[in-house]
Design a protein around this motif. Structure first.
Motif, PDB file in Angstrom:
ATOM      1  N   ALA A 165      -2.329  82.882  71.051  1.00  0.00           N
ATOM      2  CA  ALA A 165      -1.429  83.467  70.041  1.00  0.00           C
ATOM      3  C   ALA A 165      -0.230  84.112  70.742  1.00  0.00           C
ATOM      4  O   ALA A 165       0.922  83.972  70.311  1.00  0.00           O
ATOM      5  N   VAL A 183       2.156  81.461  71.969  1.00  0.00           N
ATOM      6  CA  VAL A 183       2.984  80.926  70.872  1.00  0.00           C
ATOM      7  C   VAL A 183       4.126  81.899  70.575  1.00  0.00           C
ATOM      8  O   VAL A 183       5.302  81.522  70.475  1.00  0.00           O
ATOM      9  N   ALA A 184       3.777  83.181  70.462  1.00  0.00           N
ATOM     10  CA  ALA A 184       4.799  84.189  70.137  1.00  0.00           C
ATOM     11  C   ALA A 184       5.852  84.254  71.244  1.00  0.00           C
ATOM     12  O   ALA A 184       7.056  84.338  70.971  1.00  0.00           O
ATOM     13  N   ARG A 209       8.184  81.266  71.089  1.00  0.00           N
ATOM     14  CA  ARG A 209       9.091  81.341  69.938  1.00  0.00           C
ATOM     15  C   ARG A 209      10.216  82.366  70.209  1.00  0.00           C
ATOM     16  O   ARG A 209      11.400  82.102  69.977  1.00  0.00           O
ATOM     17  N   VAL A 263       1.546  86.824  65.626  1.00  0.00           N
ATOM     18  CA  VAL A 263       0.764  85.581  65.526  1.00  0.00           C
ATOM     19  C   VAL A 263      -0.706  85.990  65.485  1.00  0.00           C
ATOM     20  O   VAL A 263      -1.154  86.779  66.322  1.00  0.00           O
ATOM     21  N   ILE A 283       1.666  82.841  61.540  1.00  0.00           N
ATOM     22  CA  ILE A 283       2.780  82.904  62.493  1.00  0.00           C
ATOM     23  C   ILE A 283       3.918  83.591  61.746  1.00  0.00           C
ATOM     24  O   ILE A 283       4.423  83.071  60.739  1.00  0.00           O
ATOM     25  N   VAL A 338       6.002  74.101  66.711  1.00  0.00           N
ATOM     26  CA  VAL A 338       6.229  74.995  65.575  1.00  0.00           C
ATOM     27  C   VAL A 338       7.690  74.799  65.141  1.00  0.00           C
ATOM     28  O   VAL A 338       8.602  74.855  65.971  1.00  0.00           O
ATOM     29  N   VAL A 384       3.438  73.891  61.575  1.00  0.00           N
ATOM     30  CA  VAL A 384       2.818  73.956  62.896  1.00  0.00           C
ATOM     31  C   VAL A 384       2.008  72.680  63.075  1.00  0.00           C
ATOM     32  O   VAL A 384       1.192  72.318  62.233  1.00  0.00           O
TER      33      VAL A 384
END
Ligand code: NAD
Ligand code: MLT
Length: 534
Positions: A337, A340-341, A344, A432, A447, A462, A503
Motif C-alpha cells: 500500500a 502504491v502511495a 502515485r 491507500v 486508493i 493505477v 486499478v
C-alpha cells in the motif's frame, strides 16, 4: 537462492545438522577465528552463528556486507554491536532460555562448594592429605539470598532455593509486583533494601549502562559483614577492584565468579591468588543439555529468518505479536500500500516522503508497530541505497531522512484486520488501504477517496480518468496491443460522470512506453505503474 553461513565457537552438532538439512545453505564450520581472519572472511557470508567467544564488533558488521543474520547460541548479546546491527538491518537472534537451568544448577553447586570448601577438600585429597578439621563449612539453610534480576535465571534460582530453606528477597525494577508473589520472593523496592537484608547476593541482569558497576564499593559496603557475592551473569556488573578489596579486608566471606571483565581471565589476575573466591571459566551454560538446546533453538531461528524472512525472534526488531505468520499478510499489504502511495505521489512530483502513518483494525493492534515498519519500508524501498532496508533498520533510515512515522489510534476500522497507510509528501497526503483477512489473500480496497478491490501482486497500473463511456475498452485494448496480460481490472468512481479511478493488476512488467501511451488517451488524466516487490 543460496545462502552461506559461517558457524563458529563450537556450536553443538545437533544445531548444525538442522542447518545442513536446508538445501539452500552452504555451511562452513570453523573454530573461533582470530579477528583479522574473521574480518577477511565475513564478507562472504549471509549469516554467522556463534557463542560469546566471537565478538561481532562494528568492524565485523561493516565488513559483512552480505550479512543478514547474526545467530547467538546463548542469552547475552553484549558481544554484539547491537546499534550497528540495527542500523545495517542485520537481524540478531539469540537463544534465551536454553541454558537457564544450567546456570541455576551451577549457582547452587558453586555456592555450596564455597560454603563447604569442596574445591579445597578435593584438592587436598588428591594431594594425599586428610584435612578434615581444617575444612569446617557452613550451611545455606536459614540464610537470606538476595537475587538481583528476577528474569529466567533469577527465577529458576528462586524456585530451587526454597528447597534449601533459604529466605528470598529479589530486586528487579522491570518486573511486575505480581511476579514476585508468584515466584514466592519478597520484593525489594530498592537495591539498598536487598543489600541490607542479604547474606548472599547473586546478580542475574544483563550487562548494560545501568548495570555496569551496579555492585560497586558503595553497594558492597551496605552488605552484612561476611556476606558472599556471586556473579554468574556478566563481568563488569560487580566492580572488580571493589570486590577484591572487600574480600581482602574480610568484609566479604567470599565470592563466586563465572564471568569477568575480560575473558579469558589472565593467568596472573589477582583473583587467582584468593582462596575465598570460587572461580569458574564461564561455565554457566556448559552442559551437554544447554549447548544442545541453545544450538537447536538458534539454528532453527536463523534458518527461518533466512528462508522465510521470519524475524519475530530477532532481538533488534520492534516487539510484535506472538504469531508472526498470522501477521505476515498485513505486513505485505502495508508495504505494498505504501509503495502504491509513494509511486502515485512521486508521479505527481512529490518525491520526498515527509511522513508515514498507519492505522490498523483491532485484530492487528498488537502488531501496529511492525505494520508501521512495513509501511515505512514500502515507502522507502528503491529510494534509499542498499538492499538491507528491512523491519529492523527502517525506523533508523526513516529518522535519518526526517520521515515521521506514526500510528493513528481510535475511530472505526472498516474491518478487524484493516490496514490503512497514509503517506505525506510535498504537503499532500495520500491514503491507500486494504484488508489482510486471516483466511484470504490481502486486498487493496481503497486508493485515495476511491473504493477498489484488487490483490497487491505483480504490477499495478493505477489510472485517474474521466467517467465517460469507452475508457475501459480503450485502456484494455492498449494493454492488449502492448502484450500486457490483465489479471484484474477494477473501475471505481465517486459520482457518475465525475472522476474515476481504475486499478489494474497485470502480469509481468510492462515496458516503459505503456505509461506514455496510456497518458495519450484523452480521458486518462494520470497513470501510475507500480511494481510490487516480493
Ligand atoms: P533475563 O532477560 O531473563 O533476565 C534478566 C533480568 O534482569 C530481567 O528480569 C530484567 O528485568 C532484570 N534487570 C535488568 N536491569 C536490571 C537492573 N538494573 N536491576 C535489576 N534487575 C534488572 O536474562 P537471563 O536469561 O536470566 O540471564 C541473566 C544474565 O545471565 C544475562 O546477563 C546473561 O547474559 C547471563 N548468562 C550467563 C551465563 C553464563 O554462562 N554464565 C549463561 C546464561 C546467561
Ligand atoms: C550466555 O549468555 O548464554 C552465556 O554467557 C553462555 C555463552 O556465552 O555462551
Amino acid at each position: 537462492m543460496t545462502y552461506r553461513l559461517l558457524v563458529t565457537d563450537e556450536i553443538d552438532p545437533e544445531g548444525i545438522e538442522l542447518l545442513r538439512a536446508v538445501p539452500e545453505f552452504q555451511i562452513d564450520v570453523v573454530p573461533t577465528l582470530p579477528v583479522p581472519e574473521l574480518l577477511g572472511r565475513i564478507g562472504d557470508y549471509d549469516a554467522i552463528v556463534g557463542r560469546s567467544a566471537t565478538k561481532i564488533s562494528e568492524q565485523v558488521l561493516r565488513a559483512g556486507t552480505k550479512l543478514r543474520v547474526v545467530g547467538r547460541a546463548g542469552v547475552g548479546i553484549d558481544n554484539i554491536a547491537m546499534d550497528v546491527a540495527t542500523e545495517l538491518g542485520v537481524a540478531v537472534i539469540n537463544a534465551p532460555g536454553g541454558n537457564t537451568i544450567a546456570v541455576a544448577e551451577l549457582f547452587f553447586g558453586a555456592v555450596i562448594g564455597l560454603l563447604r570448601h569442596i574445591p579445597a577438600a578435593n584438592h587436598s585429597m588428591h594431594e594425599g592429605r586428610w584435612d578434615r578439621s581444617a575444612l569446617m563449612g557452613a550451611e545455606l539453610r536459614g540464610r537470606t539470598l538476595g537475587i538481583i534480576g528476577l528474569g529466567r535465571i533469577g527465577t529458576a534460582i528462586a524456585l530451587r532455593a526454597r528447597a534449601f530453606g533459604l529466605t528470598l528477597i529479589a530486586y528487579d525494577p522491570y518486573i511486575a509486583d505480581e511476579r514476585f508473589t508468584a515466584v514466592g520472593v519478597t520484593q525489594a523496592h530498592s537495591l539498598d533494601i536487598l543489600l541490607a537484608a542479604s547474606d548472599i547476593i547473586t546478580v542475574h541482569t544483563p550487562l548494560n549502562d545501568e548495570t555496569r558497576g551496579l555492585i560497586d564499593a558503595n553497594a558492597i559496603a551496605k552488605l552484612r559483614q561476611g556476606a558472599i557475592v556471586c556473579n554468574l551473569a556478566r563481568g563488569g556488573i560487580v566492580d572488580d577492584a571493589a570486590l577484591r578489596a572487600a574480600c581482602e579486608s574480610r568484609q566479604l566471606a567470599g565470592a563466586v565468579l563465572d564471568v569477568y571483565n575480560s575473558e579469558p581471565l589472565t593467568g596472573e589476575h589477582p583473583y587467582r591468588a584468593r582462596s575465598e573466591m570460587l572461580l569458574m571459566p564461564h561455565l554457566g551454560a556448559s552442559t551437554v543439555e544447554a549447548q544442545r538446546d541453545v544450538a537447536i533453538d538458534v539454528c532453527a531461528a536463523v534458518r527461518d529468518a533466512l528462508i522465510e524472512g521470519e524475524l519475530s525472534r530477532s532481538v533488534n526488531i520492534a516487539a510484535g505479536p506472538d504469531d508472526w505468520r498470522a501477521v505476515r499478510p498485513a505486513l505485505d499489504l502495508a508495504r505494498h500500500a505504501a509503495a502504491v502511495a509513494r509511486a502515485r505521489l512521486s508521479d505527481d512530483g512529490h518525491r520526498a516522503i515527509e511522513g508515514v502513518t498507519v492505522k490498523v483494525g483491532p485484530d492487528l493492534a498488537p502488531a501496529a508497530g511492525l505494520v508501521l515498519a512495513a509501511a515505512a519500508a514500502g515507502a522507502l524501498e528503491g529510494v534509499v541505497a542498499g538492499d538491507r532496508l528491512n523491519f529492523i533498520n527502517v525506523r533508523n533510515v526513516a529518522a535519518a531522512r526526517g520521515v515521521e512515522l506514526a500510528i493513528t489510534q481510535g475511530g472505526d476500522a472498516p474491518h478487524p484486520r484493516a490496514v490503512e497507510v497514509r503517506l505525506r509528501a510535498g504537503g499532500t497526503e495520500l491514503r491507500v488501504g486494504g484488508v489482510a483477512a486471516a483466511d484470504a489473500p490481502p486486498r487493496i480496497t481503497r486508493i485515495g477517496a476511491f473504493h477498489v478491490d484488487v490483490a497487491p501482486r505483480g504490477t499495478l497500473i493505477v489510472i485517474g480518468n474521466a467517467d465517460v463511456p469507452g475508457v475501459v475498452g480503450r485502456v484494455g485494448t492498449l494493454l492488449g496491443d502492448a502484450g500486457v496480460n490483465i489479471a484484474e481490472y477494477h473501475q471505481a468512481r465517486l459520482a457518475a460522470g465525475g472522476d474515476a479511478l481504475a486499478v489494474i493488476s497485470v502480469d509481468g512488467v510492462p515496458d516503459a512506453t505503456v505509461r506514455v501511451r496510456l497518458l495519450a488517451i484523452p480521458e486518462v488524466k494520470w497513470a501510475t505503474i507500480v511494481h510490487l516487490q516480493g
